[in-house]
Design an enzyme around this catalytic site. Sequence first.
Site, short mmCIF file in Angstrom:
data_model
loop_
_atom_site.label_atom_id
_atom_site.label_comp_id
_atom_site.label_asym_id
_atom_site.label_seq_id
_atom_site.Cartn_x
_atom_site.Cartn_y
_atom_site.Cartn_z
N ALA A 257 4.58 4.10 2.89
CA ALA A 257 4.08 2.86 2.30
C ALA A 257 4.23 1.74 3.31
CB ALA A 257 4.86 2.52 1.04
N LYS A 258 3.64 0.62 3.04
CA LYS A 258 3.85 -0.58 3.86
C LYS A 258 3.49 -1.79 3.02
CE LYS A 258 5.13 -1.40 8.13
NZ LYS A 258 6.07 -0.58 8.91
N GLY A 259 4.13 -2.92 3.31
CA GLY A 259 3.82 -4.14 2.59
C GLY A 259 3.59 -5.29 3.56
N VAL B 294 0.85 -1.18 0.00
CA VAL B 294 0.00 0.00 0.00
C VAL B 294 0.89 1.23 0.00
CG1 VAL B 294 -1.69 1.33 1.31
CG2 VAL B 294 -1.88 -1.15 1.22
N ASP C 92 10.60 -5.25 8.32
CA ASP C 92 9.62 -4.99 9.38
C ASP C 92 9.46 -6.33 10.11
OD1 ASP C 92 7.55 -2.77 10.16
OD2 ASP C 92 6.36 -4.58 10.12
#
Length: 435
Positions: A123-125, A78, A164
Amino acid sequence: MSNIKDSISSGYYKEPVPHLTADSPFTSMMQRFHFAAEILDLDEGMFKYLSSPEKVVMVSIPITMDDGRIEVFEGYRVIHNSILGPSKGGIRYADDVTLDEVKALAAWMTWKCAVVNVPFGGAKGGVKVDPKNLSKPELERLTRRYTSNMFDVFGPDRDIPAPDMNTNDQIMAWIMDTYSMKQNKTETAVVTGKPIILGGSKGRKEATGRGVVTSTLAALSTLKISPSTTSIVVQGFGNVGSVSAKLMYEQGAKVIAISDISGGYYNKEGIDIPEAMHYSQTHGYSLEGFEGADPITNQELLELECDVLIPAAKEDQINKDNAPKIKARIISEGANGPVTANADKILEENGVMVIPDILANAGGVTVSYFEWVQDRHGYFWTEERVNRRLNRMMRESFDNLFIVSEKYSITLRQAAYVYAIDRVATTLKLRGIYA
Ligand code: NAD
C-alpha cells in the site's frame, strides 16, 4: 523468451502510470514486472489482477489554520494488494504527490514484501501538502483528520501505514493516537515507525542500512570475495548510506568514497567512516568541508573503480548514459530505483551484479514487520534479537533469489520480480477469487 522491449509491446500490457517518463523508477518497475510475468507465463487474467490496485481512496482534508482560515488538502491511500496479509506502506507528504505515483509505489510495496517473505501486501499513502508551510499544530490537525478520514481503511489487520518522504515518528504517533481514540483502546500495531516508547522497535533506524550490508555480504560470498579485501563506494550519506558505510567499514572493508548533496569525497586509502559520521552529525547532516578525503563530483564517484557501489541517495542515478562507465563489480541498491530499466541490460552485459532495491533495502520493511509482531504480542525484543532475525531473513531472501536467478539464467533483479509475483499469484490461486 523475448526481451523486455518485446514484452512491453505484447498484447495485454497496460501502462498504469501514463504521465511518467520512460526512465522513471515506476515505468522501470512496470517493465520489470512485465518481464517476470512473461517468464512465469502468467495468464491475462492474473496479469490484469496484479496490475490493478485493490482499493483507491481519495479524501479531502479540511483543517483550521492557525489564523482561523479553513484550508482543504487532498489525501490518498492506495492498497495495491492484500492477498499475502494486511497491506503495508508509507505515507508521504509532498505538494507534488499524485495519485498515479501513489498507485505505482503501492505496487512496489507488494513486490518488496513478497521478496522478503513478510506476510504483508502493498500500500502507499500521500497528502498533497508541503509540510514546511505548516506549523506543528497545523501538521498535527492535518494528520489527525487524514487518519480519521481513513479510519475504515487503516487497521492492524487491514492496512498499516509507516513513515515515508516528509513524515516521521511524531506523525506516526499522532496517527496511532487518533486511531486508538476512535477505537476506545490503544492500538499500537496500526502503524510502524513509531517512537520506541510508544511501541516502536529497537533497531528500526539502522535496519535498512543493515539489510543493504547483509545482502552485499551474501553477494560477496557468492563471488568468493572476502569483505575485508573489498573497496566500497557509497552515494548518499543519510540514514541508509551512512549506516551501510559504517557496517561495511566494521567488516574491514575500505570505504574509498562517500557523498551527499554537497558532493563526493574520495580517499583511495580508505575514509575513516566514524569520523565522517561525526563530522556530518556536527555539521547539520552535511559533509561539506570534510577534510578526510579529496572532493570529487557525484558523477565521478559513481564511475570509480571499486568492488561494491551502494547508491543510497535517490532514483535514476545510473542510467543508459553512465551505465557503460560503471566499474563496480556489485551494485547494492540502497535507494529505491537508483538504476533505470534502460541501464539494467548494459550492466548485465558488463557483468555487474545488481542487488535490486526490492531486496537490498527491504531491511526497513522487515523490521517494520517485527515492530507489528512485537506490538501485537505486547512483548519487546532486544536489539540483538531484532538484528539477528533481520540478518537471517535478508540472507534467506538473497539465497532464494539466487536460486531463481540460476534456475532461469536471469539477473537477481529479474529473479526478485519472478519470485515476488510467483508468490502472490500462487497464493491467489490457492485462495481463489471471492465472489
Ligand atoms: P536521507 O534523507 O536520510 O539521506 C539521503 C542522502 O542522500 C543525504 O545524505 C543527501 O544529502 C543525499 N543526496 C540527496 N541528493 C543527492 C544527490 N543528488 N547526490 C548525492 N547525494 C544526494 O534518506 P534515506 O532515508 O537514507 O533514504 C535514501 C534512499 O533510500 C531513498 O531512495 C529512500 O527512498 C530509500 N529507502 C530508505 C529507507 C529507510 O528506511 N530510510 C527504506 C527503503 C528505501
